[in-house]
Design an enzyme around this catalytic site. Structure first.
Site, PDB file in Angstrom:
ATOM      1  CG  MET A  33      -2.019  -1.083   1.154  1.00  0.00           C
ATOM      2  SD  MET A  33      -3.013  -0.957  -0.357  1.00  0.00           S
ATOM      3  CE  MET A  33      -2.470  -2.392  -1.244  1.00  0.00           C
ATOM      4  N   GLY A  34       2.109   1.145  -0.361  1.00  0.00           N
ATOM      5  CA  GLY A  34       2.942   2.335  -0.480  1.00  0.00           C
ATOM      6  C   GLY A  34       4.175   2.289   0.397  1.00  0.00           C
ATOM      7  CB  VAL A  82       6.409   4.096   5.637  1.00  0.00           C
ATOM      8  CG1 VAL A  82       6.280   5.025   6.844  1.00  0.00           C
ATOM      9  CG2 VAL A  82       5.113   3.339   5.411  1.00  0.00           C
ATOM     10  CE  LYS A 141       1.262   2.667   3.903  1.00  0.00           C
ATOM     11  NZ  LYS A 141       0.959   1.534   4.764  1.00  0.00           N
ATOM     12  CG  ASP A 146      -3.859  -4.613   5.414  1.00  0.00           C
ATOM     13  OD1 ASP A 146      -3.928  -5.830   5.187  1.00  0.00           O
ATOM     14  OD2 ASP A 146      -2.866  -3.918   5.126  1.00  0.00           O
TER      15      ASP A 146
END
Length: 902
Positions: free
Chosen positions: A93-94, A96, A113, A206
């Site tokens: 999800m990306g 950080v 993030k 999640d």
């Protein structure tokens, strides 16, 4: 949300067919069972939706943006009020980044993030900013706060959160060897955080260990509410494209069944993920095999199957400050039930909220009854005594006893009668066994010679029936005992005959316990050769066991072993291991359990660990078995020999061929002695011939393999005889007797294919042998077709693990070299090397490592890469010398090539 087993099977089969032929297939397979047809159709519809989901995923989350964010941003990059320092984490999800304030108003560090999602419309930007505010409202000491957020100039959203200098909760607990209670108390902080979010109508969606950090002070911090599904937004707005954008975020290993099947996401969805997390924290094992998550169908199967009880799959007990036995005992009961409730495949059966989940854990810590346990009088009384001591407890228990005196008295009377009947039964059975033993000891053969064990057992059956008659109440149990003796000799047909007699006796005398034990033992033997019949027997036995009020230890253990065989046949080794671990624990806790029963179950458990690739655990169990046998005077028995041979099998699979051979060679005289007494296990000579084959001593191997084949055939053990024929085929290939090899391989394969699902690995081994046969004959194209087909079946190169892949890659490398395809040969050999290293205790001891490196070195030499080849040859020679011996042809070849490099 549970999926029936027939539906699961038909679903998998239907997925393999073209969509246009599925309806006809299901109509034929389901017949008149419309409910089954509807269940499979609904699963296929969910699978179709999932396929579309994955196809559209790149557009929804912007895979191009994700790829761009894989690289670290420049250190002086400024986003909003924040300057990027360095990357501190990567995820689906990306990325950080550690960031600090860039407006110079005050100093502050944070975690920034960037989500790889493109917000291209004004509506999507507005929605994101609204959701950011909702998330910013989550103020809780166990939640990493959202302190800022926005959208970059290219439309990419970002969040700025509290920076947490900590470790994931599972690693943090393991590093400190926290016990079960300490782990639960820490986990209560996670539940408190999730409960706070739920109160604000935010579902995380999640939850996983990497999203739960523990800081230096031991405080839990929950991360990543930035990808939550917001119940408020779902309620207030229609399901727009923007909603769908955010609805795809999940981690498959922690996804609830309703997430995978496109159902409604609720607070119970988070409860499920929390249950998975706590299961791992307490047991050390995953509730679902991570290897199952390789397709949508396997994900659904894993998620909709009830997990094994945590107490049956414990691992890493030392990291929980205890032993495996104690950890199993701690988890058994309340904690097993709490976890099973949290992990129910039906969301309605789980804890409705994180608060309810936490409340049950607090009750457990306080010694109070938990809601996940059926509230029986005995259970509540047990908890009451544990909480209260002294006079108050005595007074209250007296009151309880007075109120329930009639119930208790009746229960005790029934229990006393049952115990009396069991005691009398066991005493009479012991007397019968002693009398039978004395009859056997008095038996002698012709001319005063002692009888072999097989002859003794044959005589014993006749004497038993003649002495005691069909009406004797323990005749069926004696059949079970004698059948176990035949098993040690590999006389499968004789054993099945006695088990059939025990089955008929149980039916004729309404002895459900005996009948269940006979059916389970018979099923355990038949799963390889007659899987359908075995399953029918086991299904009946399981039904009998469910109705028995107090099943005997014998029937309970026999059925646990048979169910483990079934689970292994179905490919669910983790559940099979759990069933056997539970059986071992039951035997260890019982004062009536025989050493023989414990050894049998431990041996099966060790073999399962070996099949599952956990060779270190298999070796450890084997060592405990041998130690227990030595302590109890069994070190001169056939059983000890079998377990010593098992150790050699484990070592040979790790590539330590010479060490395995030395064990077998050291046992040879003992086997010869047992052969003279008719007590030698038929498997030993097969394994001994296998060692000679690996050592390229083909003439010796041939003679012994023929004897092994004849012994297996004489014992009526069809499957072992077929395995001996497969080995004879391999030996004959080594001797260049190719036509004879084909005959042996054809015969072995015909036997294996009668139960192809159970013998898949053996059929695979036949195909490997055929490929080498064609190579030796000089038909390289035929050899390559055979090995390519096996690689395709194993899913290579998409899949780089699986039973038999290491052998397939070594064989493919050798064939590719012969075909002049040196690039492919190098690639195959490299893959084989990596697998061999993973399976070895020490790469320098493994012949498998040495063989792979020798093949790779030859490929590199042909490509002109002499430097890389020299490095391979140095380790190859050492590994081959240790694993096969310095005089083995492969070792000599490596030595000559190495000398040529010098």
């Amino acid at each position: 949300m549970k999926i029936s087993r027939p539906a699961e099977t038909l679903f998998s089969q239907a997925l393999e067919r073209p969509p246009e032929s599925r309806d006809r297939f299901l109509a034929d397979a389901c017949g008149d069972d419309r409910a089954l047809f509807a269940e499979v159709v609904s699963l296929l519809a969910a699978a179709d939706r999932s396929d579309g989901y994955f196809e559209r995923l790149s557009g929804r989350i912007g895979l191009s943006a994700l790829a761009a964010h894989r690289a670290s941003l420049p250190e002086d990059r400024v986003i909003g009020h924040w300057r990027i320092d360095r990357i501190i984490g990567r995820g689906g999800m990306g990325n950080v980044y550690l960031a600090e304030r860039a407006d110079e108003q005050f100093e502050q560090k944070a975690a920034l993030k960037i989500l790889p999602i493109g917000l291209t419309s004004e509506l999507s930007r507005t929605r994101f900013l609204t959701e950011r505010q909702i998330l910013a409202d989550l103020e809780h000491p166990n939640i990493a706060r959202i302190i800022d957020g926005g959208v970059t100039e290219v439309g990419t959203p970002y969040f700025v959160m509290d920076y947490v200098d900590g470790a994931p909760i599972d690693a943090w607990c393991d590093e400190r060897n926290l016990d079960v209670s300490a782990r639960i108390r820490l986990f209560l902080g996670v539940l408190a955080a999730v409960s706070h979010a739920h109160a604000h109508l935010v579902v995380h969606r999640d939850l996983k260990p990497s999203n739960v950090l523990v800081d230096r002070e031991g405080h839990v911090k929950l991360l990543d509410f930035g990808i939550a599904k917001l119940l408020r937004a779902e309620a207030d707005a229609p399901r727009s494209a923007s909603t769908q954008e955010y609805g795809v975020m999940l981690t498959p290993e922690y996804a609830a069944p309703e997430q995978l099947l496109g159902g409604t996401v609720t607070t119970a969805t988070d409860v499920y993920a929390l249950g998975l997390m706590l299961y791992e924290l307490l047991s050390g094992s995953s509730a679902r095999q991570s290897g199952d998550a390789d397709s949508f169908a396997s994900l659904v199967r894993a998620a909709t199957r009830d997990p094994p009880k945590a107490s049956t799959v414990v691992s890493g007990a030392e990291r929980r400050g205890t032993s495996g036995r104690t950890l199993r005992r701690l988890l058994r009961g309340d904690l097993d039930n709490i976890l099973q409730k949290a992990l129910s495949t039906d969301a309605d059966e789980r804890y409705a909220t994180a608060n309810e989940f936490a409340a049950d854990l607090k009750r457990y810590l306080g010694g109070e009854p938990v809601t996940a346990m059926p509230p029986t009088l005995g259970y509540r009384a047990q908890k009451f005594v544990a909480r209260h001591r002294g006079g108050v407890a005595t007074t209250l228990l007296t009151l309880i006893a007075l109120i329930g005196s009639l119930v208790v008295a009746t229960s005790q009377m029934i229990e006393a009668r049952q115990q009396r009947d069991v005691a009398v039964y066991q005493q009479q059975r012991a007397l019968a066994s002693n009398e039978f033993l004395m009859l056997l000891l008095g038996e002698i053969g012709p001319d005063g010679e002692p009888l072999s064990l097989g002859e003794l057992l044959d005589h014993g059956v006749g004497m038993l029936e003649q002495s005691f008659g069909e009406e004797y109440p323990f005749l069926g149990r004696m059949y079970l005992d004698i059948a176990a003796g035949y098993f040690s000799l590999g006389k499968t047909e004789a054993m099945l005959d006695l088990l059939g007699r025990a089955e008929r006796f149980g039916r004729g005398h309404d002895d459900d316990d005996l009948l269940a034990a006979a059916l389970c033992r018979s099923a355990g033997l038949r799963f390889r050769t007659e899987p359908a019949r075995a399953l029918a027997q086991l299904t009946e036995a399981n039904g009998l066991m469910a109705r028995l009020h107090t099943p005997s230890l014998d029937s309970a253990v026999s059925c646990a072993r048979a169910n483990a065989h079934r689970l292994e046949t179905e490919g669910d080794r983790l559940a099979a291991i759990g069933a056997l671990q539970n059986a071992v624990a039951t035997l260890e806790d019982s004062r009536l359990a025989s050493i023989h029963s414990r050894l049998n179950v431990m041996n099966q458990l060790g073999n399962l660990h070996y099949s599952n690739g956990d060779r270190s655990e298999a070796l450890a169990i084997n060592a405990r078995i041998l130690e227990l046998m030595e302590e109890t005077g069994r070190d001169r028995t056939a059983g000890y020999l079998i377990n010593a041979v098992n150790r050699s099998v484990f070592l040979q699979s790790m590539g330590e061929v010479r060490s395995a051979f030395e064990i077998r060679q050291g046992l040879l005289e003992r086997v010869r002695e047992l052969e003279r007494r008719g007590r030698a296990p038929i498997s030993f000579m097969s394994f001994y011939a296998g060692s000679l084959l690996r050592l390229a001593r083909y003439e010796e191997a041939l003679e012994i393999a023929i004897d092994a084949f004849e012994a297996a055939r004489a014992a009526g053990n069809v499957n072992w005889a077929a395995q001996d024929e497969l080995q004879l085929g391999r030996i004959l290939i080594g001797l260049g007797r190719y036509d004879e090899a084909v005959t042996r391989l054809d015969s072995a394969e015909a036997t294996f294919r009668r139960a192809s699902a159970s013998n898949d690995r053996l059929i695979q081994a036949v195909n490997f042998a055929r490929a080498m046969l064609e190579l030796r004959r000089g038909d390289v194209a035929a050899a390559r077709r055979l090995i390519d087909a096996e690689l395709d079946r194993l899913g290579y190169p998409a899949s780089t693990s699986g039973p038999g892949l290491a052998t397939a890659l070594r064989t493919a490398a050798e064939i590719a070299l012969a075909d002049g395809d040196v690039a492919s040969a190098e690639r195959y050999a490299s893959g084989a090397y990596e697998l061999a290293v993973g399976a070895a205790r020490d790469a320098k001891l493994s012949a498998n490592v040495g063989n792979a490196l020798l093949l790779r070195a030859k490929a590199r030499l042909r490509q002109g890469d002499a430097a890389a080849a020299s490095g391979d040859l140095g380790l190859a020679h050492e590994a081959l010398a240790n694993g096969l011996g310095s005089d083995h042809p492969r070792t000599a070849e490596a030595r000559e090539l190495l000398a040529g490099r010098g």
